[in-house]
Write a protein that holds these residues in place. Structure first.
Motif, PDB file in Angstrom:
ATOM      1  N   LEU A  49       0.804  -1.217   0.000  1.00  0.00           N
ATOM      2  CA  LEU A  49       0.000   0.000   0.000  1.00  0.00           C
ATOM      3  C   LEU A  49       0.842   1.275   0.000  1.00  0.00           C
ATOM      4  N   GLU A  50       2.149   1.147  -0.251  1.00  0.00           N
ATOM      5  CA  GLU A  50       2.983   2.334  -0.317  1.00  0.00           C
ATOM      6  C   GLU A  50       2.619   3.158  -1.551  1.00  0.00           C
ATOM      7  N   PRO A  51       2.666   4.489  -1.453  1.00  0.00           N
ATOM      8  CA  PRO A  51       2.299   5.346  -2.587  1.00  0.00           C
ATOM      9  C   PRO A  51       3.042   5.012  -3.874  1.00  0.00           C
ATOM     10  N   SER A  52       4.338   4.688  -3.782  1.00  0.00           N
ATOM     11  CA  SER A  52       5.113   4.394  -4.991  1.00  0.00           C
ATOM     12  C   SER A  52       4.584   3.152  -5.700  1.00  0.00           C
ATOM     13  N   LYS A  53       4.181   2.142  -4.920  1.00  0.00           N
ATOM     14  CA  LYS A  53       3.652   0.912  -5.520  1.00  0.00           C
ATOM     15  C   LYS A  53       2.267   1.142  -6.113  1.00  0.00           C
ATOM     16  N   ILE A  54       1.481   1.976  -5.463  1.00  0.00           N
ATOM     17  CA  ILE A  54       0.151   2.302  -5.983  1.00  0.00           C
ATOM     18  C   ILE A  54       0.277   3.040  -7.311  1.00  0.00           C
ATOM     19  N   LEU A  55       1.202   3.997  -7.384  1.00  0.00           N
ATOM     20  CA  LEU A  55       1.400   4.743  -8.621  1.00  0.00           C
ATOM     21  C   LEU A  55       1.911   3.832  -9.736  1.00  0.00           C
ATOM     22  N   HIS A  56       2.761   2.872  -9.384  1.00  0.00           N
ATOM     23  CA  HIS A  56       3.256   1.917 -10.383  1.00  0.00           C
ATOM     24  C   HIS A  56       2.099   1.101 -10.957  1.00  0.00           C
ATOM     25  N   ALA A  57       1.200   0.640 -10.092  1.00  0.00           N
ATOM     26  CA  ALA A  57       0.044  -0.131 -10.550  1.00  0.00           C
ATOM     27  C   ALA A  57      -0.849   0.721 -11.433  1.00  0.00           C
ATOM     28  N   ALA A  58      -0.954   2.011 -11.095  1.00  0.00           N
ATOM     29  CA  ALA A  58      -1.806   2.909 -11.872  1.00  0.00           C
ATOM     30  C   ALA A  58      -1.291   3.080 -13.298  1.00  0.00           C
ATOM     31  N   MET A  59       0.006   2.907 -13.498  1.00  0.00           N
ATOM     32  CA  MET A  59       0.593   3.082 -14.822  1.00  0.00           C
ATOM     33  C   MET A  59       0.416   1.855 -15.710  1.00  0.00           C
ATOM     34  N   GLU A  60       0.028   0.750 -15.115  1.00  0.00           N
ATOM     35  CA  GLU A  60      -0.210  -0.464 -15.901  1.00  0.00           C
ATOM     36  C   GLU A  60      -1.350  -0.223 -16.887  1.00  0.00           C
ATOM     37  N   PRO A  61      -1.226  -0.688 -18.121  1.00  0.00           N
ATOM     38  CA  PRO A  61      -2.317  -0.530 -19.083  1.00  0.00           C
ATOM     39  C   PRO A  61      -3.471  -1.483 -18.773  1.00  0.00           C
ATOM     40  N   GLU A  62      -4.656  -1.146 -19.251  1.00  0.00           N
ATOM     41  CA  GLU A  62      -5.763  -2.080 -19.158  1.00  0.00           C
ATOM     42  C   GLU A  62      -5.380  -3.358 -19.902  1.00  0.00           C
ATOM     43  N   ARG A  63      -5.810  -4.500 -19.361  1.00  0.00           N
ATOM     44  CA  ARG A  63      -5.463  -5.827 -19.884  1.00  0.00           C
ATOM     45  C   ARG A  63      -4.005  -6.179 -19.591  1.00  0.00           C
ATOM     46  N   GLY A  64      -3.373  -5.433 -18.693  1.00  0.00           N
ATOM     47  CA  GLY A  64      -1.995  -5.726 -18.329  1.00  0.00           C
ATOM     48  C   GLY A  64      -1.923  -6.606 -17.099  1.00  0.00           C
ATOM     49  N   LYS A  65      -0.753  -6.581 -16.448  1.00  0.00           N
ATOM     50  CA  LYS A  65      -0.496  -7.435 -15.290  1.00  0.00           C
ATOM     51  C   LYS A  65      -1.475  -7.148 -14.156  1.00  0.00           C
ATOM     52  N   ARG A  66      -1.829  -5.880 -13.979  1.00  0.00           N
ATOM     53  CA  ARG A  66      -2.755  -5.509 -12.906  1.00  0.00           C
ATOM     54  C   ARG A  66      -4.075  -6.263 -13.039  1.00  0.00           C
ATOM     55  N   CYS A  67      -4.575  -6.364 -14.254  1.00  0.00           N
ATOM     56  CA  CYS A  67      -5.847  -7.061 -14.474  1.00  0.00           C
ATOM     57  C   CYS A  67      -5.714  -8.562 -14.200  1.00  0.00           C
ATOM     58  N   GLU A  68      -4.574  -9.141 -14.567  1.00  0.00           N
ATOM     59  CA  GLU A  68      -4.357 -10.564 -14.297  1.00  0.00           C
ATOM     60  C   GLU A  68      -4.444 -10.844 -12.803  1.00  0.00           C
ATOM     61  N   VAL A  69      -3.795  -9.995 -12.013  1.00  0.00           N
ATOM     62  CA  VAL A  69      -3.802 -10.184 -10.561  1.00  0.00           C
ATOM     63  C   VAL A  69      -5.210  -9.984 -10.005  1.00  0.00           C
ATOM     64  N   CYS A  70      -5.922  -8.995 -10.533  1.00  0.00           N
ATOM     65  CA  CYS A  70      -7.288  -8.726 -10.086  1.00  0.00           C
ATOM     66  C   CYS A  70      -8.204  -9.913 -10.356  1.00  0.00           C
ATOM     67  N   PHE A  71      -8.119 -10.478 -11.554  1.00  0.00           N
ATOM     68  CA  PHE A  71      -8.951 -11.631 -11.891  1.00  0.00           C
ATOM     69  C   PHE A  71      -8.649 -12.800 -10.949  1.00  0.00           C
ATOM     70  N   TYR A  72      -7.363 -13.050 -10.748  1.00  0.00           N
ATOM     71  CA  TYR A  72      -6.991 -14.174  -9.885  1.00  0.00           C
ATOM     72  C   TYR A  72      -7.471 -13.937  -8.459  1.00  0.00           C
ATOM     73  N   HIS A  73      -7.320 -12.738  -7.949  1.00  0.00           N
ATOM     74  CA  HIS A  73      -7.757 -12.418  -6.582  1.00  0.00           C
ATOM     75  C   HIS A  73      -9.229 -12.757  -6.394  1.00  0.00           C
ATOM     76  N   ARG A  74     -10.058 -12.339  -7.319  1.00  0.00           N
ATOM     77  CA  ARG A  74     -11.506 -12.559  -7.186  1.00  0.00           C
ATOM     78  C   ARG A  74     -11.902 -14.006  -7.457  1.00  0.00           C
ATOM     79  N   LEU A  75     -11.256 -14.629  -8.415  1.00  0.00           N
ATOM     80  CA  LEU A  75     -11.636 -16.003  -8.742  1.00  0.00           C
ATOM     81  C   LEU A  75     -11.094 -17.011  -7.740  1.00  0.00           C
ATOM     82  N   LEU A  76      -9.990 -16.695  -7.082  1.00  0.00           N
ATOM     83  CA  LEU A  76      -9.512 -17.574  -6.014  1.00  0.00           C
ATOM     84  C   LEU A  76     -10.535 -17.599  -4.879  1.00  0.00           C
TER      85      LEU A  76
END
Length: 235
Positions: A103-130
């Motif tokens: 939850l550090e600001p630098s990590k949040i900003l890094h995630a924000a820079m990820e494009p749609e359909r990128g790594k962020r979305c993969e993690v989100c899908f797995y989080h919810r489907l697990l």
């Protein structure tokens, strides 16, 4: 030769835990399942949705849809009405921690820079489907699926990979696809836009007068101006 249907029911599937991202995306799928003698149990687990007002609107629409059909609807985002905003906030923070790697600001900003359909979305899908796979195991429901696979804005390969990985992890290293383990939880990988379901979704959206959202749900998919303001205030 008769044309083969694009949606194929897994052998022996009579009941499915359906992870629902929203009512519009659920509606045609639920209708199809009921028409094919499959009992859907709707599972609402979407701690990605921000802000809470948006989350509550989508959740209530999903619940309204399920109640209109008399089918089981389960809310598992932790906000049961007994702890104010704390339940939603806890589940959202846990989701954010996974997505950003902390939850550090630098990590949040890094995630924000990820494009749609990128790594962020993969993690989100797995989080919810697990969490969905765990709930299926808890309820004794062999099959689970997700309405995320009905959105043309999502990467279907990412969704299917996340669902299979979730099943594999819940089963202790077995995704259940070989069918040999009768106790395994299995992911129904399916393109739910096929067989006219995309068109039917649009019809049902109007018939039910569903709230129709304008962004994915997470703060990183909001309009850039809204997102930047949100990140600056959070950081």
């Amino acid at each position: 030769m008769a044309k083969q249907p694009a949606i194929v029911v897994p052998e022996g599937c009579k009941r499915v835990l359906l992870h629902a991202c929203c009512a519009p995306c659920s509606s045609a799928i639920v209708e199809w399942l009921l028409a094919h003698a499959i009992e859907p149990v709707i599972y609402y687990y979407n701690p990605n949705i921000y802000p809470q007002t948006e989350y509550e609107i989508r959740k209530n629409e999903s619940k309204r849809h399920a109640e209109s059909l008399g089918i089981t609807w389960i809310d598992n985002d932790g906000n049961d009405g007994n702890d104010g905003n704390d339940g939603w906030q806890r589940s959202h923070d846990a989701w954010r921690h996974d997505i950003c790697g902390g939850l550090e600001p630098s990590k949040i900003l890094h995630a924000a820079m990820e494009p749609e359909r990128g790594k962020r979305c993969e993690v989100c899908f797995y989080h919810r489907l697990l969490q969905t796979a765990r709930k299926a195991q808890e309820l004794g429901i062999e099959w689970f699926a997700t309405t995320l696979a009905s959105s043309r804005w999502k990467n279907l390969e990412q969704i299917n990979a996340a669902g299979k990985a979730a099943a594999n992890d819940v089963n202790g290293g077995n995704d259940g696809n070989d069918g040999n383990d009768g106790n395994a939880i299995r992911f129904w990988a399916q393109n739910w836009r096929k067989d006219g379901l995309q068109e039917r979704r649009n019809q049902l959206l109007k018939e039910y007068e569903f709230y129709n959202q304008t962004y994915c749900g997470c703060e990183f998919s909001m309009h850039p101006a809204d997102r930047n303001d949100r990140l600056q205030r959070k950081g």
